[in-house]
Motif scaffolding. Sequence first.
Motif, mmCIF file in Angstrom:
data_model
loop_
_atom_site.group_PDB
_atom_site.id
_atom_site.type_symbol
_atom_site.label_atom_id
_atom_site.label_comp_id
_atom_site.label_asym_id
_atom_site.label_seq_id
_atom_site.Cartn_x
_atom_site.Cartn_y
_atom_site.Cartn_z
ATOM 1 N N ILE A 32 18.133 -55.988 6.520
ATOM 2 C CA ILE A 32 17.296 -56.381 5.389
ATOM 3 C C ILE A 32 17.558 -55.482 4.202
ATOM 4 O O ILE A 32 17.392 -55.885 3.047
ATOM 5 N N SER A 33 17.947 -54.260 4.491
ATOM 6 C CA SER A 33 18.169 -53.269 3.442
ATOM 7 C C SER A 33 19.242 -52.306 3.928
ATOM 8 O O SER A 33 19.408 -52.134 5.142
ATOM 9 N N SER B 163 6.706 -47.507 -3.730
ATOM 10 C CA SER B 163 8.009 -47.244 -3.115
ATOM 11 C C SER B 163 7.875 -47.117 -1.603
ATOM 12 O O SER B 163 6.888 -46.597 -1.086
ATOM 13 N N GLU B 164 8.899 -47.580 -0.899
ATOM 14 C CA GLU B 164 8.908 -47.441 0.554
ATOM 15 C C GLU B 164 9.514 -46.111 0.997
ATOM 16 O O GLU B 164 9.397 -45.726 2.147
ATOM 17 N N ARG B 165 10.141 -45.396 0.087
ATOM 18 C CA ARG B 165 10.888 -44.205 0.482
ATOM 19 C C ARG B 165 9.966 -43.022 0.746
ATOM 20 O O ARG B 165 9.116 -42.679 -0.093
ATOM 21 N N GLU C 260 15.680 -45.688 -6.018
ATOM 22 C CA GLU C 260 14.493 -46.365 -5.503
ATOM 23 C C GLU C 260 14.733 -46.895 -4.097
ATOM 24 O O GLU C 260 13.814 -46.981 -3.280
ATOM 25 N N PRO D 105 11.712 -54.835 8.258
ATOM 26 C CA PRO D 105 11.170 -54.549 6.925
ATOM 27 C C PRO D 105 10.541 -53.165 6.845
ATOM 28 O O PRO D 105 10.255 -52.535 7.864
ATOM 29 N N VAL E 227 20.242 -37.220 0.519
ATOM 30 C CA VAL E 227 20.210 -38.660 0.246
ATOM 31 C C VAL E 227 20.505 -38.895 -1.227
ATOM 32 O O VAL E 227 20.397 -37.984 -2.052
ATOM 33 N N SER F 71 11.569 -40.206 2.102
ATOM 34 C CA SER F 71 12.640 -39.276 2.419
ATOM 35 C C SER F 71 12.260 -37.874 1.958
ATOM 36 O O SER F 71 11.847 -37.670 0.819
ATOM 37 N N GLU F 72 12.422 -36.883 2.819
ATOM 38 C CA GLU F 72 12.018 -35.515 2.490
ATOM 39 C C GLU F 72 12.646 -35.007 1.201
ATOM 40 O O GLU F 72 11.952 -34.374 0.392
ATOM 41 N N LEU G 189 13.235 -36.512 -1.382
ATOM 42 C CA LEU G 189 12.667 -37.197 -2.546
ATOM 43 C C LEU G 189 11.187 -36.898 -2.737
ATOM 44 O O LEU G 189 10.726 -36.745 -3.871
ATOM 45 N N ALA H 57 19.911 -35.921 -3.739
ATOM 46 C CA ALA H 57 18.681 -35.153 -3.497
ATOM 47 C C ALA H 57 18.786 -34.467 -2.144
ATOM 48 O O ALA H 57 19.281 -35.052 -1.172
ATOM 49 N N ASP I 187 15.540 -36.820 6.847
ATOM 50 C CA ASP I 187 16.613 -36.878 5.848
ATOM 51 C C ASP I 187 16.870 -35.478 5.322
ATOM 52 O O ASP I 187 15.938 -34.697 5.089
ATOM 53 N N GLU J 61 11.142 -47.003 6.322
ATOM 54 C CA GLU J 61 11.759 -47.826 5.280
ATOM 55 C C GLU J 61 12.393 -49.064 5.911
ATOM 56 O O GLU J 61 12.451 -49.191 7.136
ATOM 57 N N ALA J 62 12.885 -49.960 5.084
ATOM 58 C CA ALA J 62 13.539 -51.166 5.593
ATOM 59 C C ALA J 62 14.913 -50.812 6.148
ATOM 60 O O ALA J 62 15.575 -49.891 5.694
#
Lengths: 126, 484
Positions: B397-398, A33-35, B423, A75, B419, A37-38, A40, B45, B416, A70-71
């Motif tokens: 891109i995202s 995963s690219e995430r 995924e 990217p 959120v 995030s705090e 998560l 979250a 963050d 993240e993207a």
Amino acid sequence: MTKRPHRSFAFRVVHPALALALVASAFATGCGSERRSEPLVGRFAPKSGAETHGERVFFTFCHQCHPGGEAGLGPAINDKPVPGAAIRLQVREGLGAMPAFEATEIPDRDLDDLIAYLSALREHGG
Amino acid sequence: MPVRSKLAFALASTLSVACYSLHGSEGGGEIDTASRRAPNPNDVALADGYSIDVVAVGLTFPTDVVFDDQQRLHVVEGGYSYGERFTTARLLRFETNETWQTVAEGRNGPWTGAVFHQGNFYVSEGGQLEGGRIVRITPKGERTVVVEGLPGRGDHHTNRPVVGPDGLLYFGQGASTNSGVVGEDSKDFGWLKRFPEQHDIPCQDITLTGKNYETKDALRGTDARVTTGAYMAFGTPTKPDQVVKGSLPCTGSIMRVNSSGGPLELVAWGLRNPFGLAFDAQGVLYATDNGADERGSRPIFGSADVLWRIEPGAWYGWPDFSEGRAVDQDRYAPPGGARPARLLAAHPGKPPKPAAYLAVHASADGVDFSTNPSFGFVGEAFIAIFGDMAPRVGKVISPVGFKVVRVDPKTGVVRDFAVNRSEKEGPASLIESGGLERPIAVRFDPSRTALYVVDFGVLAVSDEGITPRAGTGVVWRIRRTGAR
């Protein structure tokens, strides 16, 4: 006549190979995963002065296109196992839509710290 | 670097630009259909030690919450959305029996926000139809105009007021255009045909380079070509060294006015869309500012949203700078396109550096500072990130945004805070969850122990247009539940 410095086979191959590897990895599916995030994966806490400083460098120059690694416009970088040398090359030379950042903008030491931070971020929750 | 390596890198760069150009946009608003919205706090979250619940649902284009002196919750419904959707703007009071009471309503949306001060509400009418206004509304709904005739008829509007330590009303005024030039994108927004004379207004005298842009005649819809210069109405060219007089009110600025009315005062200018304003505990003003888009006659690539620390009298660089960096360089050129040209022959000053750099196309909007240790993160700015409007603003891109972040203005580090659980980042409608859609405002309650998040609702974006969905707005509440 100035003699051209000897370049090893590895050196003559490495730079172009790194360049092409960067292009491939930029658009390839990342590893995991690219995430980061705090909410998560928990809060990222820098473990060294280099990571702390590198985090600030990241948020000054990189975050706007790679939000939190993240993207976004660019990217994701959190999920790409790109070696530090390749990151250094891409930052200094740019690549495609990504601008080059010269040493007058990101001094070498700041770049070292940025690489340390990116490595730590990639491992955090990844 | 050796020549062979340079060639290899150039090849890689060319391939990269080609790949980027071929890569489709994948923004958060690029949804095919939007199913009925069912907010679910479990799908959001949060930072450790915080919880979220739903306070209100079914709102139409909400833009702000405000509390009166009895600590009663009020919501502002904007009355307008991009996509040329006009509804009735309203100031609503949430009653104890969980119903909404209309305090006031109007048509000059978007009503971008409100503040309660000395017994009355002060509401910003964004001005898409009648020009921007700040109006005083009593708790019984009686209206008095504080200031009107603000240049809010363009791309951006008159934004939400805040009260300063001096008791004056501060508000942001967005720019009319993306980057200083009225173009075909102005027609896409809808206002060009309504107000063909609308253009940006500098706050002080400026001297132009005379750079002009040729486009189709979007106003008359013919194939004829017209030429338009900076700070001019559509179809009006400029000349080198032409001086454009500054005046108040002006676009791309922060101004202030006495709550009883009177003359406007300039606080700062050279901004693009200072949507969110907040004073920190030390009385320093901060503003969120939306960066430029890759659209129109003068597209700018890679322009960040920012959080500015506002220095009175300062010029912040728009339209020739983005995040404190000059835009007439390759990094701001759209892939495969030309670098943006300089519009001002002389710059009024050196723009400050941002307090924080936020994501490109994120649409950083409402902001408020935490001041109570009971909530935590004292001194940090909480920002509602509305989310990208790709592909209309440029390609991503995202998905970018659709969350709440916290920013340390001393370090510029952004983290963050709330959120969606998924995924990949994106609004609830895209990831098919009950989480956040488009946060547009954040506001601490009077006790400063709960953070209210105003969620605008579903806004779909495509090459064909922008489609907002009425009745999908939500108000969330975040509270601290445990030790961090």
